[in-house]
Design a protein around this motif. Structure first.
Motif, mmCIF file in Angstrom:
data_model
loop_
_atom_site.group_PDB
_atom_site.id
_atom_site.type_symbol
_atom_site.label_atom_id
_atom_site.label_comp_id
_atom_site.label_asym_id
_atom_site.label_seq_id
_atom_site.Cartn_x
_atom_site.Cartn_y
_atom_site.Cartn_z
ATOM 1 N N THR A 194 0.739 -1.232 0.069
ATOM 2 C CA THR A 194 -0.048 -0.009 -0.059
ATOM 3 C C THR A 194 0.858 1.062 -0.152
ATOM 4 O OG1 THR A 194 -1.547 -1.240 1.153
ATOM 5 C CG2 THR A 194 -1.872 1.294 1.089
ATOM 6 N N VAL A 195 2.086 1.243 0.366
ATOM 7 C CA VAL A 195 2.888 2.364 0.816
ATOM 8 C C VAL A 195 3.476 2.751 -0.742
ATOM 9 C CG1 VAL A 195 5.102 3.246 1.836
ATOM 10 C CG2 VAL A 195 3.446 2.067 3.243
ATOM 11 N N VAL A 196 3.610 1.794 -1.480
ATOM 12 C CA VAL A 196 4.179 1.774 -2.730
ATOM 13 C C VAL A 196 3.202 2.757 -3.610
ATOM 14 C CG1 VAL A 196 4.620 0.813 -5.143
ATOM 15 C CG2 VAL A 196 5.475 -0.086 -2.930
ATOM 16 N N PHE A 197 1.762 2.199 -3.623
ATOM 17 C CA PHE A 197 0.754 2.865 -4.079
ATOM 18 C C PHE A 197 0.488 4.284 -3.582
ATOM 19 C CE2 PHE A 197 -3.563 4.069 -3.271
ATOM 20 C CZ PHE A 197 -4.163 4.578 -4.498
ATOM 21 N N LEU A 198 0.770 4.518 -2.309
ATOM 22 C CA LEU A 198 0.667 5.896 -1.888
ATOM 23 C C LEU A 198 1.738 6.986 -2.255
ATOM 24 C CD1 LEU A 198 -0.439 4.913 1.984
ATOM 25 C CD2 LEU A 198 -1.812 5.891 0.168
ATOM 26 N N PHE A 199 2.833 6.362 -2.416
ATOM 27 C CA PHE A 199 3.919 6.980 -3.195
ATOM 28 C C PHE A 199 3.699 7.421 -4.559
ATOM 29 C CE2 PHE A 199 6.784 6.105 0.618
ATOM 30 C CZ PHE A 199 7.309 7.432 0.865
ATOM 31 N N LEU A 200 3.068 6.492 -5.130
ATOM 32 C CA LEU A 200 2.509 6.948 -6.540
ATOM 33 C C LEU A 200 1.645 7.955 -6.447
ATOM 34 C CD1 LEU A 200 2.666 6.010 -9.677
ATOM 35 C CD2 LEU A 200 1.073 4.606 -8.967
ATOM 36 N N ALA A 201 0.715 7.833 -5.552
ATOM 37 C CA ALA A 201 -0.126 9.214 -5.472
ATOM 38 C C ALA A 201 0.231 10.447 -5.222
ATOM 39 C CB ALA A 201 -1.260 8.795 -4.392
ATOM 40 N N TYR A 202 1.465 10.367 -4.485
ATOM 41 C CA TYR A 202 2.301 11.566 -4.252
ATOM 42 C C TYR A 202 2.822 12.141 -5.570
ATOM 43 C CZ TYR A 202 5.588 14.725 -2.206
ATOM 44 O OH TYR A 202 6.253 15.947 -2.061
ATOM 45 N N GLY A 203 3.612 11.168 -6.226
ATOM 46 C CA GLY A 203 4.333 11.385 -7.361
ATOM 47 C C GLY A 203 3.495 11.999 -8.488
ATOM 48 N N CYS A 204 2.155 11.435 -8.813
ATOM 49 C CA CYS A 204 1.238 11.940 -9.469
ATOM 50 C C CYS A 204 0.546 13.219 -9.257
ATOM 51 C CB CYS A 204 0.350 11.017 -9.849
ATOM 52 S SG CYS A 204 0.454 9.353 -10.692
ATOM 53 N N GLY A 205 0.433 13.543 -8.104
ATOM 54 C CA GLY A 205 0.147 14.926 -7.397
ATOM 55 C C GLY A 205 1.086 15.918 -7.954
ATOM 56 N N GLY A 206 2.299 15.548 -7.873
ATOM 57 C CA GLY A 206 3.625 16.391 -8.102
ATOM 58 C C GLY A 206 3.716 16.829 -9.611
ATOM 59 N N LEU A 207 3.144 15.770 -10.676
ATOM 60 C CA LEU A 207 3.333 16.215 -12.034
ATOM 61 C C LEU A 207 2.125 16.970 -12.192
ATOM 62 C CD1 LEU A 207 3.597 12.600 -13.441
ATOM 63 C CD2 LEU A 207 5.401 14.370 -13.371
ATOM 64 N N ALA A 208 1.022 16.898 -11.560
ATOM 65 C CA ALA A 208 -0.186 17.833 -11.811
ATOM 66 C C ALA A 208 0.171 19.111 -11.259
ATOM 67 C CB ALA A 208 -1.528 17.175 -11.321
ATOM 68 N N GLY A 209 0.848 19.326 -10.057
ATOM 69 C CA GLY A 209 0.918 20.480 -9.255
ATOM 70 C C GLY A 209 1.790 21.482 -10.173
ATOM 71 N N SER A 210 2.952 20.815 -10.834
ATOM 72 C CA SER A 210 3.998 21.586 -11.679
ATOM 73 C C SER A 210 3.466 22.349 -12.650
ATOM 74 C CB SER A 210 5.092 20.754 -11.818
ATOM 75 O OG SER A 210 4.647 19.735 -12.763
ATOM 76 N N GLN A 211 2.331 21.643 -13.313
ATOM 77 C CA GLN A 211 1.690 22.074 -14.322
ATOM 78 C C GLN A 211 0.601 23.142 -14.092
ATOM 79 O OE1 GLN A 211 3.287 21.385 -17.546
ATOM 80 N NE2 GLN A 211 4.552 20.622 -15.942
ATOM 81 N N LEU A 212 -0.117 22.690 -12.985
ATOM 82 C CA LEU A 212 -1.308 23.616 -12.683
ATOM 83 C C LEU A 212 -0.758 24.917 -11.839
ATOM 84 C CD1 LEU A 212 -4.028 23.924 -11.908
ATOM 85 C CD2 LEU A 212 -3.797 23.114 -9.618
ATOM 86 N N GLY A 213 0.575 24.986 -11.383
ATOM 87 C CA GLY A 213 0.795 26.227 -10.816
ATOM 88 C C GLY A 213 1.331 27.194 -11.993
ATOM 89 N N GLY A 214 1.751 26.786 -13.022
ATOM 90 C CA GLY A 214 1.960 27.737 -14.204
ATOM 91 C C GLY A 214 0.605 28.224 -14.769
ATOM 92 N N ARG A 215 -0.139 27.351 -14.963
ATOM 93 C CA ARG A 215 -1.319 27.786 -15.726
ATOM 94 C C ARG A 215 -2.128 28.796 -14.751
ATOM 95 N NH1 ARG A 215 1.352 24.320 -18.149
ATOM 96 N NH2 ARG A 215 0.504 23.264 -19.992
ATOM 97 N N LEU A 216 -2.066 28.730 -13.572
ATOM 98 C CA LEU A 216 -2.722 29.766 -12.612
ATOM 99 C C LEU A 216 -2.042 31.083 -12.518
ATOM 100 C CD1 LEU A 216 -3.653 27.318 -9.592
ATOM 101 C CD2 LEU A 216 -5.122 28.207 -11.393
ATOM 102 N N VAL A 217 -0.496 30.938 -12.757
ATOM 103 C CA VAL A 217 0.239 32.202 -12.872
ATOM 104 C C VAL A 217 -0.328 32.944 -14.187
ATOM 105 C CG1 VAL A 217 2.354 33.266 -13.454
ATOM 106 C CG2 VAL A 217 2.190 31.612 -11.568
ATOM 107 N N ASP A 218 -0.474 32.317 -15.185
ATOM 108 C CA ASP A 218 -0.844 32.919 -16.495
ATOM 109 C C ASP A 218 -2.283 33.498 -16.387
ATOM 110 O OD1 ASP A 218 1.442 32.220 -17.776
ATOM 111 O OD2 ASP A 218 0.855 30.478 -18.468
ATOM 112 N N ARG A 219 -3.156 32.975 -15.462
ATOM 113 C CA ARG A 219 -4.373 33.595 -15.311
ATOM 114 C C ARG A 219 -4.704 34.698 -14.130
ATOM 115 N NH1 ARG A 219 -10.090 29.964 -15.390
ATOM 116 N NH2 ARG A 219 -11.580 31.737 -15.345
#
Length: 352
Positions: A194-219
Motif C-alpha cells: 500500500t505504501v508503494v501505491f501511496l507514494f505513486l499518488a504523491y508522485g502523480c500529484g507532483g506532476l499535476a501540481g507543477s503544471q497547474l501552478g504555471g497555468r494559474l500564474v498566467d491567469r
C-alpha cells in the motif's frame, strides 16, 4: 556522492550565475549540458572514489548554472500571457525526475550495476545537447549595457526581494521535513504494498501540481496561486492525523500535499523574475539553493525533534505551523512589493 552533488549545487548556484550574465543563455544551456554529460561519463568510467566525487562536484556546478539559465530562458521566450506555462514546462522535467527518474535509475543500477545509471544520464544529456545545437531557441537579442559584478549581485541588497524569498525558506523546510520521514510514518499505518501505491499518488500529484501552478500564474498572477497553495497545504498538514486512518484518505492527502508543494514552483519563479527581470537567473539560482538547503534543514530539524521526544505522528503539526508562518510572511511581502511598485511608478511619472 549524493551529498557532494547536492551541496555543490546549493552553494555554487548563487555564486556562479552572475559571472555568466554577459553570455547568451542558449550557449550556456548547451555548454552546461555538454559538460554535464562529460562529468557523468567520468562517473561511469572512474577508477577511484576521489575521481567520482570530483566528477559529481563538476556535475553539481554545471547543473546549478543550467537550471537557473533554463528557467530564465524559457520565461524570456514566452509571451507575457504564457510565461507561467513556460516555467511549468521546465518544472515538468524536475517533477518527472523525482517520480520516474529515481526509480528508473535505481532499477538500472540494481540490474546492470551503478555505472550504467551514469551512462544513461550521459546519453540523455548528450542527446539533449545535440537537439539544442540542431534547433537552438530563438533567443531575444539583448542590448543591455555590461554591468559590474557588484551590480549583478545588487538584488540581494533589496529588502523587497529578500522578503519575497523568505516564505520559500519556510515552506520548503516544512514540506521536506515531513517528507523525509514520510516512509516511516506510512509504514506504521499501511502495508508495504500500500505504501508503494501511496507514494505513486504523491508522485502523480507532483506532476499535476507543477503544471497547474504555471497555468494559474498566467491567469491570476503569482501571489494568488501561492497564497492558495500554501493555505491549502497548511490545512492539509493539520488534518494529516485524521487522513492517515484509511488508504483512500491518505492517498488524497498525499496528492494534495504534492500538488500544493510542486504548485508553488512556477509562481515563486515568476514572482522573482517579475521583481528583477534583468537578474532573474541569479534569483532563480538562489531559490533553487533554498530548496536544496530546505532538504537538509528539514531533515535535520525533523530528526532533532524526533530525537527530543516528539512523536512521529505529531510531526505534521510542526509542518502545518511553518506553512502558516509562510502564508503570513507572503502576505506581508506581497503588500510591501505592491507599495514599492506604486512608488516606482509615481517616481517614473506613470499613472498608477
Amino acid at each position: 556522492i549524493v551529498t557532494a552533488y547536492a551541496l555543490t549545487y546549493a552553494l555554487i548556484a548563487p555564486v556562479v550565475v552572475p559571472f555568466t550574465a554577459a553570455f547568451r543563455q542558449t550557449r550556456i544551456v548547451i555548454g552546461t549540458l555538454t559538460v554535464f554529460a562529460i562529468a557523468n561519463m567520468l562517473c561511469a568510467t572512474t577508477p577511484s572514489y576521489a575521481v567520482l566525487i570530483a566528477a559529481r562536484i563538476i556535475a553539481g556546478i554545471v547543473a546549478a548554472l543550467y537550471t537557473s539559465t533554463a528557467y530564465s530562458l524559457a520565461a524570456s521566450l514566452a509571451p507575457d500571457t504564457r510565461k507561467g506555462a513556460a516555467l511549468s514546462a521546465v518544472a515538468l522535467g524536475f517533477t518527472g525526475s523525482a517520480v520516474f527518474g529515481v526509480p528508473i535509475g535505481t532499477a538500472i543500477g540494481d540490474i546492470l550495476g551503478w555505472r550504467m545509471t551514469f551512462w544513461l544520464v550521459t546519453a540523455v544529456s548528450t542527446l539533449s545537447a545535440i537537439i539544442l545545437c540542431l534547433r537552438p531557441p530563438k533567443e531575444p537579442v539583448r542590448h543591455a549595457a555590461v554591468v559590474s559584478i557588484a551590480a549583478r549581485f545588487a538584488p540581494l541588497k533589496d529588502p523587497t526581494i529578500l522578503l519575497a524569498m523568505l516564505p520559500s525558506v519556510f515552506w520548503n523546510t516544512a514540506n521536506l521535513m515531513s517528507y523525509t520521514y514520510l516512509g516511516a510514518l506510512l509504514a506504521r499505518h499501511h502495508e508495504p504494498r500500500t505504501v508503494v501505491f501511496l507514494f505513486l499518488a504523491y508522485g502523480c500529484g507532483g506532476l499535476a501540481g507543477s503544471q497547474l501552478g504555471g497555468r494559474l500564474v498566467d491567469r491570476f498572477g503569482a501571489i494568488k496561486p501561492l497564497m492558495a497553495f500554501l493555505f491549502v497545504a497548511a490545512l492539509n498538514q493539520a488534518a494529516m492525523g485524521l487522513s492517515l486512518q484509511t488508504t483512500i484518505t491518505t492517498a488524497v492527502a498525499l496528492a494534495i500535499w504534492s500538488v500544493t508543494g510542486w504548485g508553488t514552483f512556477a509562481p515563486q519563479q515568476a514572482r522573482l523574475i517579475a521583481l528583477a527581470p534583468s537578474n532573474s537567473p541569479l534569483l532563480i539560482a538562489i531559490n533553487h539553493s533554498i530548496i536544496y538547503f530546505g532538504t537538509a534543514a528539514g531533515a535535520a530539524m525533523g530528526g532533532a525533534l524526533l530525537a527530543h521526544g516528539l512523536p512521529l505522528e505529531r510531526l505534521h503539526w510542526v509542518t502545518a505551523a511553518m506553512l502558516a508562518i509562510a502564508v503570513g510572511i507572503l502576505g506581508i511581502s506581497a503588500a510591501g512589493s505592491g507599495k514599492g511598485n506604486l512608488l516606482r511608478q509615481k517616481m517614473a511619472g506613470r499613472p498608477s
